[in-house]
Design an enzyme around this catalytic site. Structure first.
Site, PDB file in Angstrom:
ATOM      1  N   PRO A   1       0.803  -1.225   0.000  1.00 39.47           N
ATOM      2  CA  PRO A   1       0.000   0.000   0.000  1.00 39.47           C
ATOM      3  C   PRO A   1       0.839   1.279   0.000  1.00 39.47           C
ATOM      4  O   PRO A   1       1.986   1.274   0.440  1.00 39.47           O
ATOM      5  CB  PRO A   1      -0.794  -0.086   1.306  1.00 39.47           C
ATOM      6  CG  PRO A   1      -0.474  -1.378   1.917  1.00 39.47           C
ATOM      7  CD  PRO A   1       0.719  -1.945   1.263  1.00 39.47           C
ATOM      8  N   CYS A   2       0.245   2.355  -0.506  1.00 34.40           N
ATOM      9  CA  CYS A   2       0.894   3.677  -0.494  1.00 34.40           C
ATOM     10  C   CYS A   2       0.593   4.298   0.869  1.00 34.40           C
ATOM     11  O   CYS A   2      -0.551   4.556   1.201  1.00 34.40           O
ATOM     12  CB  CYS A   2       0.289   4.532  -1.602  1.00 34.40           C
ATOM     13  SG  CYS A   2       0.948   6.184  -1.694  1.00 34.40           S
ATOM     14  N   GLN A   3       1.611   4.453   1.679  1.00 32.64           N
ATOM     15  CA  GLN A   3       1.419   5.019   3.025  1.00 32.64           C
ATOM     16  C   GLN A   3       2.473   6.079   3.279  1.00 32.64           C
ATOM     17  O   GLN A   3       3.269   6.391   2.397  1.00 32.64           O
ATOM     18  CB  GLN A   3       1.570   3.893   4.064  1.00 32.64           C
ATOM     19  CG  GLN A   3       0.480   2.841   4.008  1.00 32.64           C
ATOM     20  CD  GLN A   3       0.837   1.614   4.837  1.00 32.64           C
ATOM     21  OE1 GLN A   3       1.814   0.943   4.551  1.00 32.64           O
ATOM     22  NE2 GLN A   3       0.047   1.337   5.857  1.00 32.64           N
TER      23      GLN A   3
ATOM     24  N   ASN B   1       2.562  -0.406  -7.064  1.00 31.55           N
ATOM     25  CA  ASN B   1       1.904   0.537  -6.161  1.00 31.55           C
ATOM     26  C   ASN B   1       1.061   1.494  -7.005  1.00 31.55           C
ATOM     27  O   ASN B   1       1.178   1.513  -8.223  1.00 31.55           O
ATOM     28  CB  ASN B   1       2.975   1.323  -5.381  1.00 31.55           C
ATOM     29  CG  ASN B   1       2.488   1.787  -4.029  1.00 31.55           C
ATOM     30  OD1 ASN B   1       1.454   2.434  -3.939  1.00 31.55           O
ATOM     31  ND2 ASN B   1       3.220   1.459  -2.977  1.00 31.55           N
TER      32      ASN B   1
END
Ligand SMILES: C[S@@+](CC[C@H](N)C(=O)[O-])C[C@H]1O[C@@H](n2cnc3c(N)ncnc32)[C@H](O)[C@@H]1O
Length: 440
Positions: free
Chosen positions: A110-112, A156
């Site tokens: 995930p993009c965090q 991503n």
């Protein structure tokens, strides 16, 4: 919809696996681990690739959904590929010594927020935020030390190149710098699957990291940047682009201090993109440029992936009463809203979008909310033989180039969710071909 039994699928997979074992003929196996495996998009793509008796073999996989008790994705994964070597636990709780040594690590993480803070308690002097999954990938390759994988292939959302908004590119700079510290060179490309003839307009960033002394590392070391970005890099070889020129290239040095990147990266020009569609990094220097696909091959459109209307269950059709609600969702509107915190009133506006979806173009991006009957702006609606309807899970699987019925066994809206999370398998398959030819 009539759903085949999950168990019978599993039995078939086991039979096939036993047959494969009996005819075991491969010369070289690229031992692969699949992290954040979902329902196995990377695995499906890689396992299609065979070359000179060489192949990818997934020796370990991990999938755990934090938000639900029932582990739908993991259950589907096991039903298709077997329970052996699959781990359904939070990756953060997995001991690196329990993960087999491997050549290739793949995963869509995930993009965090990847920022780090220094801390005296941490032996490495810095710490990423808890629950941030990039640091789990980092932990595995760091703790594998001399046995760290030679290659990583990650996926991503394209937003990763621009996040956070206040310091565009900082998070990607952290990824690049931490991979540099671990001895990897990195290539990346934002790929829209439909630009290369695939059925869905889905823009995602693919990241390929290669360890010192591999052939792909040496290509980045020995070639000049225009050769790499136009011809010799893994993405240039797999997904051709229009020739880029020197003047368009941005070259910069990355700090090797992750706390410094966290605090200072792109602070001066936060609205300016530090990283563009494609690029590579070696020895802490990165080269990046905008690019456009150069593809003249076969194309595909939504119409090609629709099921025969006689197989469409009636709940997917939209009656005239419901149609009005869909038209409202898809139409232009201006709504007064109130900011919950400040109490400030503002006008929320959105333009109209094509309705129904065009059958003569690739589909739009499938998102996790694609399933369910409630009208929504983002779900696909097609008009066939004069009737409006939503897409079935089988059609969503096809738009991701998954095998038909791959996600059978859970509810239709869960199947749509799983496809919204997945990837276009054809991209991984093509990258797998290039990688295998480079390894051999
Ligand atoms: C973007 S999806 C990847 C989907 C996959 N590429 C596919 O083809 O289905 C990310 C996955 O990571 C899983 N995940 C999230 N947090 C996790 C954690 N802490 N440990 C393991 N898996 C996690 C999610 O459940 C989700 O399936």
């Amino acid at each position: 919809m009539k759903t085949p039994n999950l168990f019978s699928f599993y039995q078939k997979v086991e039979e096939q696996k036993n047959m494969n074992k009996q005819m075991n003929v491969t010369n070289q196996t690229i031992k692969t681990i699949e992290l954040f495996a979902g329902v196995g998009g990377f695995r499906i793509g890689l396992e299609k690739v065979k070359r000179n008796n060489s192949e990818f073999k997934v020796v370990w996989s991990n999938q755990w959904e934090p938000s639900t008790k029932t582990q739908h994705a993991s259950d589907i994964y096991c039903a298709r590929f077997g329970f052996e070597n699959h781990c359904n636990e939070d990756i953060a709780t997995v001991d690196v010594s329990d993960i087999p040594d491997h050549d290739l690590l793949v995963g869509g993480f995930p993009c965090q927020d990847y920022s780090v803070a220094s801390t005296l308690k941490n032996s490495h002097g810095l710490v990423g935020k808890k629950g941030v999954l990039w640091w789990e990938i980092y932990r595995i390759i760091r703790d594998k030390k001399g046995n760290a994988p030679k290659y990583l292939l990650l996926e991503n959302v394209d937003r990763l190149l621009k996040s956070p908004a206040s310091q565009r590119g900082r998070d990607f700079a952290i990824i690049l710098s931490s991979l540099n510290e671990l001895g990897y060179a990195v290539e990346w490309r934002v790929i829209n699957a439909s630009d290369y003839g695939m059925p869905q307009r889905r823009r995602r960033i693919f990241i390929f990291a290669t360890k010192q002394n591999t052939k792909s590392y040496n290509i980045l070391k020995e070639n000049n940047s225009l050769e790499i970005l136009n011809h010799t890099g893994i993405f240039a070889k797999t997904f051709p682009i229009n020739e880029i020129v020197e003047n368009d290239l941005i070259i910069n040095k990355l700090s090797n201090d992750l706390v410094d990147i966290t605090n200072n990266f792109n602070k001066e020009t936060p609205k300016k993109n530090a990283f563009l569609d494609t690029g590579y990094m070696i020895n802490g220097i990165y080269y990046t440029v905008k690019c456009n696909a150069n593809y003249n091959g076969k194309t595909s459109v939504l119409r090609d992936f629709l099921e025969d209307e006689k197989n469409i269950p009636k709940e997917f059709y939209i009656d005239s009463e419901e149609l009005k609600k869909w038209e409202y969702q898809k139409g232009a509107k201006s709504i007064e809203r109130i900011n919950k915190i400040t109490g400030h009133k503002y006008l929320y506006t959105e333009g109209s979008m094509g309705f129904p979806d065009c059958l003569e173009k690739p589909s739009r991006t499938i998102i996790t909310g694609e399933g369910g009957a409630s009208p929504s702006r983002f779900k696909h609606v097609v008009k066939v033989n004069g009737k409006y309807r939503r897409l079935t899970p089988l059609e969503l699987e096809r738009l991701n180039m998954f095998p038909d019925n791959h996600t059978v066994g859970v509810s239709d809206s869960k199947r749509a969710f799983l496809m919204g999370n997945a990837l276009v398998v054809g991209i991984v398959e093509k990258l797998g071909h290039t990688l295998l030819s480079e390894i051999n």
